[in-house]
Design a protein around this motif. Structure first.
Motif, PDB file in Angstrom:
ATOM      1  N   LYS A   1      43.469  33.225  41.713  1.00  0.00           N
ATOM      2  CA  LYS A   1      44.623  33.906  41.117  1.00  0.00           C
ATOM      3  C   LYS A   1      44.591  33.765  39.598  1.00  0.00           C
ATOM      4  CE  LYS A   1      47.993  33.451  44.851  1.00  0.00           C
ATOM      5  NZ  LYS A   1      49.251  32.791  45.238  1.00  0.00           N
ATOM      6  N   THR A   2      44.299  32.578  39.118  1.00  0.00           N
ATOM      7  CA  THR A   2      44.219  32.342  37.676  1.00  0.00           C
ATOM      8  C   THR A   2      43.117  33.188  37.061  1.00  0.00           C
ATOM      9  OG1 THR A   2      44.977  30.080  38.014  1.00  0.00           O
ATOM     10  CG2 THR A   2      43.928  30.575  35.905  1.00  0.00           C
TER      11      THR A   2
ATOM     12  N   GLN B   1      41.944  36.015  38.196  1.00  0.00           N
ATOM     13  CA  GLN B   1      42.383  37.408  38.209  1.00  0.00           C
ATOM     14  C   GLN B   1      43.391  37.684  37.093  1.00  0.00           C
ATOM     15  OE1 GLN B   1      41.212  39.947  40.004  1.00  0.00           O
ATOM     16  NE2 GLN B   1      39.730  38.586  40.961  1.00  0.00           N
ATOM     17  N   LEU B   2      44.313  36.748  36.855  1.00  0.00           N
ATOM     18  CA  LEU B   2      45.285  36.916  35.781  1.00  0.00           C
ATOM     19  C   LEU B   2      44.603  36.930  34.416  1.00  0.00           C
ATOM     20  CD1 LEU B   2      48.235  34.666  36.981  1.00  0.00           C
ATOM     21  CD2 LEU B   2      48.219  37.151  36.755  1.00  0.00           C
ATOM     22  N   MET B   3      43.588  36.079  34.249  1.00  0.00           N
ATOM     23  CA  MET B   3      42.856  36.055  32.983  1.00  0.00           C
ATOM     24  C   MET B   3      42.136  37.383  32.765  1.00  0.00           C
ATOM     25  SD  MET B   3      43.376  33.236  31.420  1.00  0.00           S
ATOM     26  CE  MET B   3      42.015  33.075  30.287  1.00  0.00           C
ATOM     27  N   LEU B   4      41.554  37.939  33.818  1.00  0.00           N
ATOM     28  CA  LEU B   4      40.877  39.233  33.698  1.00  0.00           C
ATOM     29  C   LEU B   4      41.871  40.338  33.358  1.00  0.00           C
ATOM     30  CD1 LEU B   4      38.316  39.104  36.640  1.00  0.00           C
ATOM     31  CD2 LEU B   4      37.822  39.041  34.198  1.00  0.00           C
ATOM     32  N   GLN B   5      43.049  40.290  33.981  1.00  0.00           N
ATOM     33  CA  GLN B   5      44.060  41.312  33.714  1.00  0.00           C
ATOM     34  C   GLN B   5      44.608  41.192  32.300  1.00  0.00           C
ATOM     35  OE1 GLN B   5      47.013  40.992  36.748  1.00  0.00           O
ATOM     36  NE2 GLN B   5      45.660  41.776  38.365  1.00  0.00           N
ATOM     37  N   SER B   6      44.789  39.983  31.818  1.00  0.00           N
ATOM     38  CA  SER B   6      45.368  39.795  30.492  1.00  0.00           C
ATOM     39  C   SER B   6      44.389  40.162  29.392  1.00  0.00           C
ATOM     40  CB  SER B   6      45.847  38.355  30.311  1.00  0.00           C
ATOM     41  OG  SER B   6      44.739  37.481  30.256  1.00  0.00           O
ATOM     42  N   HIS B   7      43.094  40.126  29.660  1.00  0.00           N
ATOM     43  CA  HIS B   7      42.094  40.484  28.660  1.00  0.00           C
ATOM     44  C   HIS B   7      41.672  41.946  28.779  1.00  0.00           C
ATOM     45  CE1 HIS B   7      42.198  36.432  27.625  1.00  0.00           C
ATOM     46  NE2 HIS B   7      40.927  36.130  27.602  1.00  0.00           N
TER      47      HIS B   7
ATOM     48  N   LEU C   1      43.777  25.208  46.502  1.00  0.00           N
ATOM     49  CA  LEU C   1      43.270  25.103  45.136  1.00  0.00           C
ATOM     50  C   LEU C   1      42.312  26.249  44.840  1.00  0.00           C
ATOM     51  CD1 LEU C   1      43.050  23.537  42.480  1.00  0.00           C
ATOM     52  CD2 LEU C   1      41.228  22.189  43.540  1.00  0.00           C
ATOM     53  N   GLN C   2      41.469  26.595  45.786  1.00  0.00           N
ATOM     54  CA  GLN C   2      40.533  27.702  45.610  1.00  0.00           C
ATOM     55  C   GLN C   2      41.297  29.017  45.417  1.00  0.00           C
ATOM     56  OE1 GLN C   2      38.019  28.223  49.007  1.00  0.00           O
ATOM     57  NE2 GLN C   2      36.608  29.591  47.957  1.00  0.00           N
ATOM     58  N   ILE C   3      42.361  29.218  46.180  1.00  0.00           N
ATOM     59  CA  ILE C   3      43.172  30.426  46.055  1.00  0.00           C
ATOM     60  C   ILE C   3      43.837  30.471  44.685  1.00  0.00           C
ATOM     61  CG2 ILE C   3      45.271  31.559  46.904  1.00  0.00           C
ATOM     62  CD1 ILE C   3      44.390  30.589  49.745  1.00  0.00           C
ATOM     63  N   GLU C   4      44.390  29.342  44.235  1.00  0.00           N
ATOM     64  CA  GLU C   4      45.046  29.303  42.928  1.00  0.00           C
ATOM     65  C   GLU C   4      44.048  29.545  41.795  1.00  0.00           C
ATOM     66  OE1 GLU C   4      48.258  29.228  42.103  1.00  0.00           O
ATOM     67  OE2 GLU C   4      48.627  29.415  44.240  1.00  0.00           O
ATOM     68  N   ARG C   5      42.849  29.015  41.915  1.00  0.00           N
ATOM     69  CA  ARG C   5      41.833  29.273  40.889  1.00  0.00           C
ATOM     70  C   ARG C   5      41.481  30.752  40.833  1.00  0.00           C
ATOM     71  NH1 ARG C   5      37.798  24.162  41.799  1.00  0.00           N
ATOM     72  NH2 ARG C   5      38.987  22.681  40.560  1.00  0.00           N
TER      73      ARG C   5
END
Length: 107
Positions: free
Chosen positions: A64-65, A67-73, A58-62
């Protein structure tokens, strides 16, 4: 008030002798009794290990999420110590102060 309980030591010795006799007649009860006690312990240990594994996933998935939010913004980092505003963070602090003072002047 507490009741006083009296126990005759000969009764305890009789019960202990009876248990010893049962074990001598049925020695298979020892491993069976141990198994009955070890099964819940094994389940507890397994559950704790699985909980740790799932918590790490769960910590790894959070992460990843995040990081994806940072990349998308577009790598928009918020600097709270920044004195002035950027165009993409909202209006400048001075602009906000000016609009508030104008609203107060209207009253």
């Amino acid at each position: 008030m507490a009741k006083e309980i009296t126990v005759d030591l000969s009764d305890l010795q009789r019960i202990a002798d009876k248990h010893t006799e049962i074990i001598k007649d049925n020695p298979w009860l020892i491993p069976a009794g141990l198994a009955l006690e070890l099964i819940p312990l094994a389940l507890f240990i397994h559950g704790r290990a699985q909980n740790g594994i799932y918590r790490k996933k769960l910590q790894i998935e959070r992460e990843k999420t995040r990081q994806l939010m940072l990349q998308s913004h577009g790598h928009c980092h918020h600097h709270y110590k920044h004195k002035g505003g950027h165009g993409h963070h909202g209006p400048d602090i001075k602009q906000l102060a000016d609009t508030r003072s104008k609203k107060n002047e209207d009253y």
